[in-house]
Design an enzyme around this catalytic site. Structure first.
Site, PDB file in Angstrom:
ATOM      1  N   GLY A  31       0.806  -1.220   0.000  1.00  0.00           N
ATOM      2  CA  GLY A  31       0.000   0.000   0.000  1.00  0.00           C
ATOM      3  C   GLY A  31       0.833   1.260   0.000  1.00  0.00           C
ATOM      4  CB  ALA A  32       1.852   3.956   1.292  1.00  0.00           C
ATOM      5  CG  LEU A  33      -0.873   1.637  -3.843  1.00  0.00           C
ATOM      6  CD1 LEU A  33      -2.019   1.186  -4.743  1.00  0.00           C
ATOM      7  CD2 LEU A  33       0.184   0.548  -3.731  1.00  0.00           C
ATOM      8  CG  HIS A  34       5.194   5.168  -4.921  1.00  0.00           C
ATOM      9  ND1 HIS A  34       5.790   4.504  -5.965  1.00  0.00           N
ATOM     10  CD2 HIS A  34       5.627   4.554  -3.780  1.00  0.00           C
ATOM     11  CE1 HIS A  34       6.572   3.560  -5.493  1.00  0.00           C
ATOM     12  NE2 HIS A  34       6.488   3.546  -4.167  1.00  0.00           N
ATOM     13  CG  HIS A  37       3.235   0.804  -5.581  1.00  0.00           C
ATOM     14  ND1 HIS A  37       3.407   1.827  -4.676  1.00  0.00           N
ATOM     15  CD2 HIS A  37       3.831  -0.281  -5.033  1.00  0.00           C
ATOM     16  CE1 HIS A  37       4.067   1.374  -3.621  1.00  0.00           C
ATOM     17  NE2 HIS A  37       4.342   0.110  -3.812  1.00  0.00           N
ATOM     18  CD  GLN A  61       7.722  -7.292   3.823  1.00  0.00           C
ATOM     19  OE1 GLN A  61       6.886  -8.049   3.347  1.00  0.00           O
ATOM     20  NE2 GLN A  61       8.353  -6.390   3.081  1.00  0.00           N
ATOM     21  CD  GLU A 148      15.064  -3.227 -12.866  1.00  0.00           C
ATOM     22  OE1 GLU A 148      15.656  -2.146 -13.078  1.00  0.00           O
ATOM     23  OE2 GLU A 148      14.802  -4.055 -13.754  1.00  0.00           O
ATOM     24  CD  GLN A 153      10.596  -7.116  -2.203  1.00  0.00           C
ATOM     25  OE1 GLN A 153      10.429  -7.070  -0.989  1.00  0.00           O
ATOM     26  NE2 GLN A 153       9.875  -6.401  -3.031  1.00  0.00           N
ATOM     27  NE  ARG A 187      10.404   1.708   5.395  1.00  0.00           N
ATOM     28  CZ  ARG A 187      10.313   0.496   4.843  1.00  0.00           C
ATOM     29  NH1 ARG A 187      10.498   0.342   3.558  1.00  0.00           N
ATOM     30  NH2 ARG A 187      10.039  -0.557   5.591  1.00  0.00           N
TER      31      ARG A 187
HETATM   32  O1  PAF Z   1       7.909  -4.726  -1.944  1.00  0.00           O
HETATM   33  C1  PAF Z   1       6.935  -4.807  -1.161  1.00  0.00           C
HETATM   34  O2  PAF Z   1       6.056  -3.946  -1.111  1.00  0.00           O
HETATM   35  C2  PAF Z   1       6.837  -6.012  -0.237  1.00  0.00           C
HETATM   36  O3  PAF Z   1       8.085  -6.419   0.196  1.00  0.00           O
HETATM   37  C3  PAF Z   1       6.054  -7.191  -0.863  1.00  0.00           C
HETATM   38  C4  PAF Z   1       6.773  -7.757  -2.071  1.00  0.00           C
HETATM   39  C5  PAF Z   1       4.664  -6.738  -1.256  1.00  0.00           C
HETATM   40  C6  PAF Z   1       5.919  -8.320   0.166  1.00  0.00           C
HETATM   41  O4  PAF Z   1       5.257  -7.884   1.314  1.00  0.00           O
END
Ligand code: PAF
Length: 281
Positions: A31-34, A37, A61, A148, A153, A187
């Site tokens: 969430g908190a999409l930008h 995303h 995580q 990226e 990740q 963030r």
């Molecule tokens: O990149 C993220 O937002 C998170 O690490 C993910 C891949 C959704 C897993 O919670």
């Protein structure tokens, strides 16, 4: 856009789509999409019949409890953005839904979770692997999209996909930057005005390092980046590593084979930001 909270309801929906031979693209998020995303949603829509996004702030995580508590949660704004981007389905499970019982699985990622983020955020990638594996098993996507900016990740998720034999293509999409070069991140919205003015130095330094690297060896380039960042009183570099983009092993000579990526983590007050650039040497 359909909003679904229960795994069972999402599975019913996915079975219906599969009966019509629809391909599914998946964009997992917290969430908190930008715009970063949204670029993943756009790529998924270009490649697949149906796009499913998820929003779940995954507790396993976060190695730092405070980071988990202050992580931005703005579901109404996110829903609006996803509707504008024409996402087809949004999955918003609760913690109970995703972790009905403790998940004790461990994964062997070899070297790639021992360095950089893995070293400074112990347990972080295990948490990412736990949630991504659960989501992949529920959504069964044909393709899944990741930014990226979270370079390490992406490497972990590619490894996980092989390890678990998930029939999904992992698509990594370019970093989207603000006009001053700052890598987009959920963030960023936690930064105060003063901090926000200082953080463009991170990407500016990384881009400059690519030129510096023409004249300096790897060690000197790394030291130059750390010193340049730390000369700003608002910023404190946690690490800067230049690694092979597949093995994530540190490069110590520019003549080493393979693509090279410079990865950085920087503390800005209470907030921790990451970024990376490729070195073409
Ligand atoms: O990149 C993220 O937002 C998170 O690490 C993910 C891949 C959704 C897993 O919670």
């Amino acid at each position: 856009m359909k909003i679904i909270e229960k795994k069972a309801d999402l599975k019913i929906e996915i079975n219906k789509l599969r009966n019509f031979s629809k391909t599914i693209g998946f964009v997992p998020t917290m969430g908190a999409l930008h715009e970063g995303h949204i670029s993943l949603i756009t790529s998924s829509k270009n490649d697949n019949d149906i796009t499913i996004a998820s929003i779940f702030v995954n507790p396993t995580q976060f190695n730092d409890k405070k980071d988990y508590q202050r992580y931005p949660r703005i579901l109404n704004d996110d829903v609006k953005k996803l509707e504008e981007a024409k996402c087809d389905i949004l999955f918003i499970p609760t913690e109970e839904e995703m972790y009905p019982e403790e998940d004790n699985r461990q994964f062997d990622f070899g070297n790639i979770d021992k360095v950089m983020e893995g070293k400074f955020r112990p347990g972080h990638f295990r948490g990412v692997a736990l949630i991504v594996s659960k989501l992949f098993e529920i959504v069964t996507p044909d393709r899944a999209y990741f930014g990226e900016k979270d370079f390490q990740q992406v490497a972990i998720i590619k490894h996980l996909t092989k390890l678990m034999c998930y029939p999904v293509e992992i698509v990594s999409c370019p970093i989207i930057r603000e006009s001053d070069g700052l890598a987009m991140s959920s963030r960023n919205m936690l930064l105060n005005k003063e901090e926000r003015e200082h953080v463009p130095l991170i990407s500016k330094t990384l881009f400059k390092a690519r030129n510096i690297a023409q004249k300096m060896n790897v060690e000197e380039t790394k030291n130059w980046v750390i010193q340049t960042i730390n000369a700003d009183p608002f910023l404190k570099a946690e690490y800067f590593e230049i690694v092979n983009d597949t093995s994530l092993e540190s490069i110590n000579n520019w003549s080493q084979k393979g693509e090279k990526v410079g990865c950085i983590a920087v503390h800005v007050g209470n907030i921790r930001l990451i970024d990376n650039v490729r070195f073409y040497l």
